[in-house]
Design a protein around this motif. Sequence first.
Motif, PDB file in Angstrom:
ATOM      1  N   ALA A 191       0.829  -1.201   0.000  1.00 43.60           N
ATOM      2  CA  ALA A 191       0.000   0.000   0.000  1.00 43.60           C
ATOM      3  C   ALA A 191       0.866   1.254   0.000  1.00 43.60           C
ATOM      4  N   LEU A 192       1.866   1.279   0.874  1.00 44.44           N
ATOM      5  CA  LEU A 192       2.754   2.444   0.940  1.00 44.44           C
ATOM      6  C   LEU A 192       3.508   2.646  -0.369  1.00 44.44           C
ATOM      7  N   SER A 193       3.886   1.560  -1.012  1.00 45.30           N
ATOM      8  CA  SER A 193       4.566   1.659  -2.300  1.00 45.30           C
ATOM      9  C   SER A 193       3.659   2.311  -3.341  1.00 45.30           C
ATOM     10  N   HIS A 194       2.398   1.900  -3.376  1.00 49.75           N
ATOM     11  CA  HIS A 194       1.455   2.513  -4.318  1.00 49.75           C
ATOM     12  C   HIS A 194       1.200   3.977  -3.970  1.00 49.75           C
ATOM     13  N   TYR A 195       1.082   4.286  -2.692  1.00 54.38           N
ATOM     14  CA  TYR A 195       0.866   5.677  -2.298  1.00 54.38           C
ATOM     15  C   TYR A 195       2.074   6.533  -2.659  1.00 54.38           C
ATOM     16  N   LYS A 196       3.261   5.976  -2.501  1.00 54.85           N
ATOM     17  CA  LYS A 196       4.482   6.711  -2.859  1.00 54.85           C
ATOM     18  C   LYS A 196       4.488   7.022  -4.358  1.00 54.85           C
ATOM     19  N   GLU A 197       4.124   6.044  -5.171  1.00 56.71           N
ATOM     20  CA  GLU A 197       4.091   6.270  -6.619  1.00 56.71           C
ATOM     21  C   GLU A 197       2.973   7.257  -6.982  1.00 56.71           C
ATOM     22  N   SER A 198       1.847   7.128  -6.322  1.00 53.54           N
ATOM     23  CA  SER A 198       0.758   8.079  -6.542  1.00 53.54           C
ATOM     24  C   SER A 198       1.224   9.496  -6.215  1.00 53.54           C
ATOM     25  N   MET A 199       1.920   9.648  -5.106  1.00 51.19           N
ATOM     26  CA  MET A 199       2.425  10.954  -4.689  1.00 51.19           C
ATOM     27  C   MET A 199       3.429  11.503  -5.708  1.00 51.19           C
ATOM     28  N   ARG A 200       4.326  10.659  -6.182  1.00 48.89           N
ATOM     29  CA  ARG A 200       5.333  11.106  -7.142  1.00 48.89           C
ATOM     30  C   ARG A 200       4.667  11.699  -8.381  1.00 48.89           C
ATOM     31  N   ILE A 201       3.705  10.992  -8.911  1.00 45.09           N
ATOM     32  CA  ILE A 201       3.023  11.449 -10.124  1.00 45.09           C
ATOM     33  C   ILE A 201       2.178  12.686  -9.825  1.00 45.09           C
ATOM     34  N   ALA A 202       1.441  12.657  -8.721  1.00 46.86           N
ATOM     35  CA  ALA A 202       0.551  13.766  -8.388  1.00 46.86           C
ATOM     36  C   ALA A 202       1.312  15.061  -8.125  1.00 46.86           C
ATOM     37  N   LEU A 203       2.461  14.974  -7.469  1.00 42.09           N
ATOM     38  CA  LEU A 203       3.249  16.181  -7.214  1.00 42.09           C
ATOM     39  C   LEU A 203       3.708  16.828  -8.517  1.00 42.09           C
ATOM     40  N   ARG A 204       4.104  16.011  -9.467  1.00 48.35           N
ATOM     41  CA  ARG A 204       4.539  16.541 -10.770  1.00 48.35           C
ATOM     42  C   ARG A 204       3.386  17.193 -11.519  1.00 48.35           C
ATOM     43  N   THR A 205       2.209  16.657 -11.330  1.00 48.91           N
ATOM     44  CA  THR A 205       1.037  17.131 -12.060  1.00 48.91           C
ATOM     45  C   THR A 205       0.349  18.301 -11.370  1.00 48.91           C
ATOM     46  N   PHE A 206       0.113  18.168 -10.057  1.00 53.00           N
ATOM     47  CA  PHE A 206      -0.732  19.123  -9.343  1.00 53.00           C
ATOM     48  C   PHE A 206       0.026  20.125  -8.486  1.00 53.00           C
ATOM     49  N   GLY A 207       1.260  19.810  -8.105  1.00 50.18           N
ATOM     50  CA  GLY A 207       1.981  20.667  -7.176  1.00 50.18           C
ATOM     51  C   GLY A 207       1.657  20.302  -5.731  1.00 50.18           C
ATOM     52  N   LEU A 208       2.255  21.053  -4.812  1.00 53.10           N
ATOM     53  CA  LEU A 208       2.189  20.706  -3.388  1.00 53.10           C
ATOM     54  C   LEU A 208       0.845  20.955  -2.714  1.00 53.10           C
ATOM     55  N   CYS A 209       0.074  21.891  -3.204  1.00 54.89           N
ATOM     56  CA  CYS A 209      -1.107  22.348  -2.460  1.00 54.89           C
ATOM     57  C   CYS A 209      -2.431  21.886  -3.048  1.00 54.89           C
ATOM     58  N   HIS A 210      -2.441  20.804  -3.758  1.00 55.27           N
ATOM     59  CA  HIS A 210      -3.679  20.282  -4.333  1.00 55.27           C
ATOM     60  C   HIS A 210      -4.325  19.322  -3.330  1.00 55.27           C
ATOM     61  N   PRO A 211      -5.651  19.363  -3.187  1.00 57.53           N
ATOM     62  CA  PRO A 211      -6.313  18.467  -2.230  1.00 57.53           C
ATOM     63  C   PRO A 211      -5.998  16.981  -2.442  1.00 57.53           C
ATOM     64  N   PHE A 212      -5.724  16.569  -3.673  1.00 54.79           N
ATOM     65  CA  PHE A 212      -5.396  15.162  -3.897  1.00 54.79           C
ATOM     66  C   PHE A 212      -4.098  14.776  -3.186  1.00 54.79           C
ATOM     67  N   ILE A 213      -3.161  15.697  -3.101  1.00 54.64           N
ATOM     68  CA  ILE A 213      -1.919  15.447  -2.352  1.00 54.64           C
ATOM     69  C   ILE A 213      -2.273  15.227  -0.880  1.00 54.64           C
ATOM     70  N   GLY A 214      -3.200  16.026  -0.378  1.00 54.33           N
ATOM     71  CA  GLY A 214      -3.677  15.830   0.988  1.00 54.33           C
ATOM     72  C   GLY A 214      -4.327  14.467   1.172  1.00 54.33           C
ATOM     73  N   ASP A 215      -5.094  14.037   0.170  1.00 54.95           N
ATOM     74  CA  ASP A 215      -5.729  12.720   0.247  1.00 54.95           C
ATOM     75  C   ASP A 215      -4.692  11.611   0.403  1.00 54.95           C
ATOM     76  N   ILE A 216      -3.612  11.721  -0.346  1.00 55.06           N
ATOM     77  CA  ILE A 216      -2.558  10.699  -0.266  1.00 55.06           C
ATOM     78  C   ILE A 216      -1.941  10.702   1.130  1.00 55.06           C
ATOM     79  N   HIS A 217      -1.629  11.891   1.648  1.00 51.29           N
ATOM     80  CA  HIS A 217      -1.079  11.976   3.014  1.00 51.29           C
ATOM     81  C   HIS A 217      -2.042  11.364   4.029  1.00 51.29           C
ATOM     82  N   LEU A 218      -3.328  11.605   3.839  1.00 50.61           N
ATOM     83  CA  LEU A 218      -4.318  11.056   4.762  1.00 50.61           C
ATOM     84  C   LEU A 218      -4.298   9.527   4.742  1.00 50.61           C
ATOM     85  N   HIS A 219      -4.209   8.940   3.557  1.00 50.26           N
ATOM     86  CA  HIS A 219      -4.173   7.479   3.457  1.00 50.26           C
ATOM     87  C   HIS A 219      -2.882   6.908   4.066  1.00 50.26           C
TER      88      HIS A 219
END
Length: 126
Positions: A44-72
């Motif tokens: 799970a953590l591996s998938h969240y890490k990959e999700s975060m890597r892609i999302a940061l490149r796409t959305f930047g640091l302050c997008h709610p989806f980044i928060g969702d990943i941190h929450l999970h």
Amino acid sequence: KASNAFQDSLRIRSDCLGEDHYELSYAHLNLGKVACEKRDFTKALSHYKESMRIALRTFGLCHPFIGDIHLHVGRIHQRKCQFDEAKNEISKAIQIYESAKLSKSHVKIIQATNDLARVDHEELLC
């Protein structure tokens, strides 16, 4: 079955959209959720890490989806009784939601705040 469907979705999206398309971030998040439900926290953590890597490149640091990943990620640490790490991740989620200008009554902020309180309560019980 859900895991297989998400794996198929990830493979198709990767083939069609490329490896760093933002939709792959959602697929990795969903695979992380499935792995978490199976108590495979490493996967799970591996998938969240990959999700975060892609999302940061796409959305930047302050997008709610980044928060969702941190929450999970925080919820995994909570389930592993790693309370400091859980509080850190959930607090990051709240900070991101607030910086994204979500209102205090937004469901994401309410859920994260409740999760943080639950971590504090569980820590007291240990």
